[in-house]
Scaffold this motif. Structure first.
Motif, mmCIF file in Angstrom:
data_model
loop_
_atom_site.group_PDB
_atom_site.id
_atom_site.type_symbol
_atom_site.label_atom_id
_atom_site.label_comp_id
_atom_site.label_asym_id
_atom_site.label_seq_id
_atom_site.Cartn_x
_atom_site.Cartn_y
_atom_site.Cartn_z
ATOM 1 N N ASN A 10 -12.540 -4.338 4.133
ATOM 2 C CA ASN A 10 -12.764 -3.006 4.701
ATOM 3 C C ASN A 10 -13.844 -2.261 3.893
ATOM 4 O O ASN A 10 -13.612 -1.953 2.716
ATOM 5 C CB ASN A 10 -11.439 -2.240 4.675
ATOM 6 C CG ASN A 10 -11.516 -0.914 5.397
ATOM 7 O OD1 ASN A 10 -12.523 -0.198 5.290
ATOM 8 N ND2 ASN A 10 -10.481 -0.592 6.126
ATOM 9 N N ASP A 13 -12.617 0.976 2.251
ATOM 10 C CA ASP A 13 -11.769 0.734 1.094
ATOM 11 C C ASP A 13 -12.598 0.265 -0.094
ATOM 12 O O ASP A 13 -12.361 0.670 -1.243
ATOM 13 C CB ASP A 13 -10.691 -0.319 1.431
ATOM 14 C CG ASP A 13 -9.516 0.316 2.182
ATOM 15 O OD1 ASP A 13 -8.802 -0.413 2.902
ATOM 16 O OD2 ASP A 13 -9.308 1.536 2.021
ATOM 17 N N LYS A 62 -4.921 -8.793 3.810
ATOM 18 C CA LYS A 62 -5.359 -8.988 5.192
ATOM 19 C C LYS A 62 -6.875 -9.157 5.232
ATOM 20 O O LYS A 62 -7.646 -8.197 5.199
ATOM 21 C CB LYS A 62 -4.951 -7.782 6.059
ATOM 22 C CG LYS A 62 -3.462 -7.627 6.164
ATOM 23 C CD LYS A 62 -2.865 -8.660 7.104
ATOM 24 C CE LYS A 62 -1.359 -8.742 7.032
ATOM 25 N NZ LYS A 62 -0.836 -9.511 5.907
ATOM 26 N N THR A 90 -3.083 -3.862 -1.733
ATOM 27 C CA THR A 90 -3.020 -3.905 -0.269
ATOM 28 C C THR A 90 -2.281 -2.697 0.278
ATOM 29 O O THR A 90 -1.588 -1.999 -0.467
ATOM 30 C CB THR A 90 -2.312 -5.205 0.178
ATOM 31 O OG1 THR A 90 -2.253 -5.234 1.602
ATOM 32 C CG2 THR A 90 -0.893 -5.257 -0.361
ATOM 33 N N SER A 91 -2.441 -2.406 1.556
ATOM 34 C CA SER A 91 -1.661 -1.295 2.140
ATOM 35 C C SER A 91 -0.264 -1.738 2.509
ATOM 36 O O SER A 91 0.614 -0.922 2.731
ATOM 37 C CB SER A 91 -2.262 -0.724 3.413
ATOM 38 O OG SER A 91 -3.473 -1.223 3.715
ATOM 39 N N SER A 92 -0.062 -3.047 2.612
ATOM 40 C CA SER A 92 1.229 -3.498 3.121
ATOM 41 C C SER A 92 2.325 -3.370 2.080
ATOM 42 O O SER A 92 2.144 -3.735 0.918
ATOM 43 C CB SER A 92 1.114 -4.953 3.573
ATOM 44 O OG SER A 92 2.393 -5.500 3.716
ATOM 45 N N GLU A 94 5.340 -4.603 3.192
ATOM 46 C CA GLU A 94 6.317 -5.474 3.830
ATOM 47 C C GLU A 94 6.937 -6.410 2.807
ATOM 48 O O GLU A 94 6.242 -7.050 2.039
ATOM 49 C CB GLU A 94 5.656 -6.307 4.932
ATOM 50 C CG GLU A 94 5.248 -5.484 6.129
ATOM 51 C CD GLU A 94 6.440 -4.873 6.843
ATOM 52 O OE1 GLU A 94 7.388 -5.616 7.167
ATOM 53 O OE2 GLU A 94 6.420 -3.657 7.068
ATOM 54 N N ASP A 97 5.579 -9.874 2.433
ATOM 55 C CA ASP A 97 4.288 -9.995 1.760
ATOM 56 C C ASP A 97 4.480 -9.941 0.256
ATOM 57 O O ASP A 97 3.877 -10.721 -0.496
ATOM 58 C CB ASP A 97 3.353 -8.857 2.183
ATOM 59 C CG ASP A 97 2.797 -9.084 3.586
ATOM 60 O OD1 ASP A 97 2.442 -8.100 4.245
ATOM 61 O OD2 ASP A 97 2.732 -10.268 3.986
ATOM 62 N N ARG A 111 0.477 -1.128 -4.022
ATOM 63 C CA ARG A 111 0.222 -0.645 -2.663
ATOM 64 C C ARG A 111 -0.830 0.462 -2.717
ATOM 65 O O ARG A 111 -0.701 1.429 -3.463
ATOM 66 C CB ARG A 111 1.512 -0.097 -2.069
ATOM 67 C CG ARG A 111 1.379 0.116 -0.577
ATOM 68 C CD ARG A 111 2.443 1.029 -0.061
ATOM 69 N NE ARG A 111 2.492 0.969 1.413
ATOM 70 C CZ ARG A 111 3.140 1.821 2.170
ATOM 71 N NH1 ARG A 111 3.822 2.795 1.603
ATOM 72 N NH2 ARG A 111 3.130 1.709 3.467
ATOM 73 N N LYS A 112 -1.869 0.343 -1.900
ATOM 74 C CA LYS A 112 -2.943 1.339 -1.883
ATOM 75 C C LYS A 112 -2.421 2.653 -1.305
ATOM 76 O O LYS A 112 -2.024 2.710 -0.136
ATOM 77 C CB LYS A 112 -4.111 0.847 -1.005
ATOM 78 C CG LYS A 112 -4.980 -0.219 -1.656
ATOM 79 C CD LYS A 112 -6.228 -0.452 -0.819
ATOM 80 C CE LYS A 112 -6.111 -1.755 -0.059
ATOM 81 N NZ LYS A 112 -7.350 -2.144 0.649
ATOM 82 N N PRO A 113 -2.401 3.741 -2.080
ATOM 83 C CA PRO A 113 -1.969 5.011 -1.513
ATOM 84 C C PRO A 113 -3.076 5.615 -0.650
ATOM 85 O O PRO A 113 -4.255 5.355 -0.856
ATOM 86 C CB PRO A 113 -1.711 5.876 -2.749
ATOM 87 C CG PRO A 113 -2.560 5.296 -3.814
ATOM 88 C CD PRO A 113 -2.777 3.849 -3.496
ATOM 89 N N VAL A 114 -2.637 6.391 0.322
ATOM 90 C CA VAL A 114 -3.610 7.081 1.185
ATOM 91 C C VAL A 114 -4.282 8.217 0.412
ATOM 92 O O VAL A 114 -5.486 8.445 0.497
ATOM 93 C CB VAL A 114 -2.919 7.614 2.455
ATOM 94 C CG1 VAL A 114 -3.804 8.614 3.178
ATOM 95 C CG2 VAL A 114 -2.539 6.468 3.360
ATOM 96 N N HIS B 367 0.119 -0.952 9.211
ATOM 97 C CA HIS B 367 -0.929 -1.409 8.307
ATOM 98 C C HIS B 367 -2.304 -0.928 8.755
ATOM 99 O O HIS B 367 -3.088 -0.370 7.977
ATOM 100 C CB HIS B 367 -0.897 -2.931 8.221
ATOM 101 C CG HIS B 367 -1.888 -3.484 7.252
ATOM 102 N ND1 HIS B 367 -3.204 -3.714 7.583
ATOM 103 C CD2 HIS B 367 -1.749 -3.805 5.952
ATOM 104 C CE1 HIS B 367 -3.835 -4.189 6.522
ATOM 105 N NE2 HIS B 367 -2.979 -4.248 5.513
ATOM 106 N N ARG B 370 -3.105 2.864 8.422
ATOM 107 C CA ARG B 370 -3.244 3.458 7.096
ATOM 108 C C ARG B 370 -4.667 3.382 6.563
ATOM 109 O O ARG B 370 -5.124 4.291 5.851
ATOM 110 C CB ARG B 370 -2.305 2.762 6.120
ATOM 111 C CG ARG B 370 -0.839 3.044 6.408
ATOM 112 C CD ARG B 370 0.040 2.228 5.485
ATOM 113 N NE ARG B 370 -0.148 2.636 4.099
ATOM 114 C CZ ARG B 370 0.487 3.651 3.548
ATOM 115 N NH1 ARG B 370 1.352 4.344 4.245
ATOM 116 N NH2 ARG B 370 0.251 3.954 2.278
ATOM 117 N N ARG B 374 -6.743 6.334 4.746
ATOM 118 C CA ARG B 374 -7.258 6.254 3.381
ATOM 119 C C ARG B 374 -8.706 6.692 3.343
ATOM 120 O O ARG B 374 -9.157 7.422 2.456
ATOM 121 C CB ARG B 374 -7.143 4.823 2.854
ATOM 122 C CG ARG B 374 -5.889 4.569 2.052
ATOM 123 C CD ARG B 374 -6.047 3.331 1.209
ATOM 124 N NE ARG B 374 -6.465 2.173 1.987
ATOM 125 C CZ ARG B 374 -5.643 1.436 2.692
ATOM 126 N NH1 ARG B 374 -4.360 1.722 2.724
ATOM 127 N NH2 ARG B 374 -6.112 0.398 3.372
#
Lengths: 143, 585
Positions: A10, A13, A62, A90-92, A94, A97, A111-114, B367, B370, B374
């Motif tokens: 991304n 990102d 991903k 990662t954002s996941s 789950e 994962d 986990r990547k925070p927003v 997923h 988000r 971000r």
């Protein structure tokens, strides 16, 4: 000079992570791979020749073509990169994962925070821990 | 003994003797015959009677030719005649009495009194027709009988007779003519037996047999018939005709092995069945049988041996029922059940697939959503960092709100994801220590709010059978809310305990915080609905919806009460209402 390999597809990102790393004050050389294929080409150059290894890999899961878990698996099975610190970023969140990442030998899972402020803080901590505090495995010699 | 002056007397005496002899002979004879029929006298009396008859016969034959010797012979017999009379008198089951030539009663005995009801003095001299039914008496039946007896020597019949009290009874009657040595009719001996009881018994038996035959005949669904000890069919009923197809005349007299399939016959099954019935007392089986037209059908067969009271085998009773329909119904039912199972399995597979798809969707959505968030937040911050000095307060505020929006959306996505997962997660019930769980959560919350004084009052011994993960989520929400909404208080007081609600045991979480207006209570547990403003208390409004979802998944119920500034109480059960006496929260 410390080297970081950032594996993320991304562009937003990537830019934000680079920004965060810059602002964290960690002086380092950053290489970006946009998917698993590029990452593996960098880590395991064909021909079996040793390549200069990064000090830390920030790995998103991903990814197109070859995804993060596959990269992780290959990294851990290759003797050249078996002890390389890999932090899954990662954002996941789950559960599967997380467990699969650890199962394949990830050192850490973030986990990547927003919230960018929080992200800045995370990156700062990551850098400080893995690049300054952590003692890496000796390079060139594998157990 | 012979004296001349006794000559005329001797003649009379002789006559008397003759009479008496004949009298005794016939009475004894008929009585003896009767006794044999009825078996009432003991064998010693039989011998006695036989002996008397023999001697009387001899004396009677001697009377004409050797009167003296006969007399000598008779003398002891006269004595025994008394005995004889006593004998006759003593018999109470038979009316034994004499009639004179005209048919008038000349003697009476105890049996006659008992059976006919008259005492001797009442009836002596009366005509015998007194004992007959009115219509018989008027038609001259009595006279006719006497005539026949006089002519043939005896008359026997079974017919109605009448007692003194007018009641009639069924009697067996023997009328014997008594003659002297010249053959002149002296009178009659009559022996009457009351057959009422016998007749009743016989009638009863007949009626019972009739009823039974009727029953067997009326059974259309059961073949009920008898076999002789060799297995030959000796009776048939309508049910048998219907089930097996043979008419009675076609099958009676043939072996029952005809009903077996050829293979069974070859294997000797019919004989084995009979033997088993004999040894085990019954033979029962469900097997194939053959109809007259050759068609086979499934039959339920019972074979029972029939024995006489002394144990002799009389034959067998066979009951056969056509169970083809029942078996088909059973098979149909089984097929239906199998089909149902298959459908349920297919449906479950469908559902599982749908669930998995939903899961994958929720995952990828959360997923993928988000990442742009971000970007929004990150680049807004970057804008602030790099160009913030070129923005005034208004511009800065705008950017801040952009960031806030993005972050809020992230939280919403997470909450939605969790709520959806809660609905689908597999529920596992384990015995849980709710007190320990609540205390752990309380400790976490205290740690997260170091500047505040939080007082948790958690009751001891709280237990529940519930899903550990889900219950933790629910309690975290409730306790987290309690902590949040008591922020305005200096000392927050939060209680967790057990109570009773609608007759069931329930848990509660109570705080003394800002509470809420009950008028809006209906909106409380709806996802994303809030009763406070974001600037008062942050939150997505998902907390209570989550709690409600957890409670619902457990089959329980959630209640909440509150008043503005007077805190709030949330009560919940974790199991469906059970039978009384079997309650658990």
């Amino acid at each position: 000079m410390t080297r970081i390999l950032l594996v993320d597809d991304n562009p937003d990102d990537v830019e934000l992570t680079l920004r965060a790393l810059r602002r964290s004050g960690i002086g380092c050389d950053i290489t970006v791979a946009r998917d698993g294929v590029e990452a593996l080409a960098l880590l395991h150059p064909p021909g079996g020749a040793p390549a200069p290894q990064p000090d830390l890999v920030l790995l998103d899961l991903k990814l197109p073509r070859v995804d993060g878990l596959e990269v992780l698996a290959r990294v851990r099975t290759d003797v050249r990169t078996r002890c390389l610190p890999v932090v899954v970023l990662t954002s996941s969140l789950e559960e599967q994962d997380v467990s699969r990442a650890y199962g394949l030998g990830a050192n850490s899972y973030i986990r990547k925070p927003v919230d960018f402020t929080a992200f800045l803080d995370t990156v700062r901590q990551l850098g400080s821990y893995w690049l300054a505090l952590n003692v890496p495995a000796p390079q060139g010699r594998s157990p | 003994m012979e004296t001349p002056e006794h000559q005329p007397a001797a003649d009379v005496e002789l006559q008397d003797l003759q009479l008496m002899c004949a009298d005794m002979l016939d009475s004894l004879a008929s009585r003896w015959r009767f006794r044999t029929q009825a078996g009432r006298l003991g064998s010693h009396r039989m011998t006695e009677a036989a002996e008397l008859v023999r001697r009387l016969e001899r004396a009677a034959s001697m009377l004409r030719d050797e009167p003296a010797a006969a007399r000598a012979d008779l003398t002891p017999l006269i004595a025994s005649e008394e005995r004889f009379r006593a004998l006759v008198d003593g018999v109470t089951d038979y009316a034994i009495f004499m009639l004179d030539r005209e048919g008038r009663v000349a003697s009476w005995n105890a049996g006659a009194e008992r059976i006919k009801g008259y005492r001797a003095e009442e009836i002596l001299g009366q005509p015998v027709s007194r004992f007959y039914l009115e219509e018989d008496a008027s038609s001259g039946k009595a006279e006719r009988e006497l005539t026949i007896a006089a002519r043939e020597g005896r008359y026997t019949e079974e017919g109605w007779r009448v007692r003194k009290d007018g009641t009639r009874f069924w009697a067996n009657v023997v009328l014997t003519a008594i003659r002297d040595s010249e053959g002149r009719l002296i009178g009659f001996a009559k022996v009457t037996r009351d057959l009422s009881e016998q007749r009743r018994a016989a009638e009863y038996l007949k009626a019972s047999e009739e009823r039974f035959k009727l029953l067997v005949e009326s059974l259309k669904d059961y073949a009920v018939f008898m076999l002789d000890p060799q297995g030959i069919v000796v009776s048939w009923n309508r049910g048998a005709e219907r089930i097996k197809g043979y008419r009675a005349e076609e099958i009676i007299g043939t072996s029952f092995s005809r009903f077996y399939t050829e293979q069974d016959r070859a294997n000797g099954k019919p004989l084995r069945a009979l033997n088993e019935a004999l040894t085990r007392g019954k033979f029962e089986e469900e097997m194939l049988r053959v109809r007259k037209d050759g068609q086979t059908f499934w039959a339920h067969v019972t074979l029972t041996p029939l024995r006489a009271p002394d144990g002799t085998l009389l034959g067998f009773a066979k009951v056969t029922r056509d169970v083809t329909e029942r078996r088909m119904a059973d098979e149909a039912l089984r097929e239906f059940a199998r089909d149902l199972e298959r459908r349920v399995e297919a449906r479950t597979a469908e559902l599982r697939e749908a669930n998995a798809e939903l899961e994958a969707f929720a995952y990828s959505v959360s997923h993928d959503l988000r990442a742009p968030l971000r970007a929004i937040d990150g680049f807004s911050q970057a804008l602030l960092d790099d160009y913030g000095d070129r923005l005034d307060a208004g511009g800065l505020r705008l950017l801040t709100r952009v960031r806030a929006g993005a972050q809020r959306m992230a939280r919403l996505i997470d909450d939605m994801l969790m709520l959806s997962r809660l609905g689908r997660a597999h529920l596992r019930r384990d015995p849980l220590d709710v007190t320990a769980l609540a205390r752990r959560i309380a400790a976490d919350l205290e740690r997260a709010e170091p500047g505040r004084t939080l007082r948790f009052d958690i009751a001891d011994g709280l237990r529940a059978d519930a899903d550990a993960g889900l219950l933790e989520i629910a309690l975290r929400n409730l306790l987290g809310n309690a902590v949040k909404f008591t922020r305005t208080r200096q000392f927050a007081h939060i209680a967790v305990g057990e109570t009773e609600r609608d007759g069931r045991r329930a848990f509660f979480v109570r705080d003394d915080g800002v509470g809420f207006d009950m008028a809006y209570a209906a909106r409380l547990a709806r996802p994303f609905q809030r009763l406070h403003h974001e600037d008062e208390f942050e939150g997505t409004g998902i907390g209570l919806a989550t709690v409600r979802r957890v409670v619902q998944r457990h089959g329980g119920e959630l209640w909440f009460e509150g008043a503005p500034e007077r805190g709030a109480t949330f009560t919940f059960t974790l199991a469906p209402p059970t039978r009384p006496g079997e309650d658990r929260p």
